[in-house]
Design a protein around this motif. Structure first.
Motif, short mmCIF file in Angstrom:
data_model
loop_
_atom_site.label_atom_id
_atom_site.label_comp_id
_atom_site.label_asym_id
_atom_site.label_seq_id
_atom_site.Cartn_x
_atom_site.Cartn_y
_atom_site.Cartn_z
N GLY A 23 -23.27 -5.33 41.95
CA GLY A 23 -23.31 -3.90 42.09
C GLY A 23 -22.51 -2.87 41.42
N HIS A 39 -24.63 1.26 43.93
CA HIS A 39 -25.37 0.30 44.18
C HIS A 39 -25.03 -1.08 44.74
N THR A 105 -31.24 -3.71 47.88
CA THR A 105 -30.00 -3.17 47.47
C THR A 105 -29.67 -1.79 48.24
N VAL A 107 -28.29 2.12 48.29
CA VAL A 107 -27.84 2.85 47.63
C VAL A 107 -27.42 4.01 48.50
#
Length: 121
Positions: A23, A39, A105, A107
């Motif tokens: 990330g 991220h 993921t 965010v």
């Protein structure tokens, strides 16, 4: 007195900081304050992916944020923990570890004291 509006976009951030794998975070500074969009990829943890950059035992940054996507578990120094999900607004005090939960993921938009986050010492 002239009033102004300062606008930036995460599509063209002031800075991007890569984690030690899994990330990155984009940083924009507006009105003298830094805002970040992180991220955090599946398998990411503060201990495995940010600690190698900054050192220390736990994250010492104060976060004030909003979860856009994915899930993250935050574990405080006292052992208490909270799983964060999309749509939640959260304040996280210094002295914590964190990890992505699941295969999506996470965010996270952070309005906290984020200017020094994941900054190599």
């Amino acid at each position: 007195m002239k009033k102004s509006i300062e606008v930036k976009t995460f599509d063209k951030p002031d800075e991007t900081r890569e984690f030690e794998g899994k990330g990155w975070a984009d940083f924009c500074t507006v009105g003298g304050k830094t805002v970040a969009r992180g991220h955090f990829e599946p398998g990411w943890s503060w201990e495995g992916n940010v600690k190698p950059i900054v050192g220390g035992d736990l994250c010492q940054v104060s976060h004030m944020g909003y979860v856009l996507e994915g899930r993250m578990r935050v574990i405080m120094a006292d052992g208490s923990e909270q799983e964060l999900v999309p749509g939640e607004v959260v304040a996280i005090h210094p002295g914590h570890n964190a990890e992505v939960v699941g295969n999506e993921t996470c965010v996270f938009v952070d309005f906290g004291e984020i200017a020094e986050y994941a900054l190599r010492k």
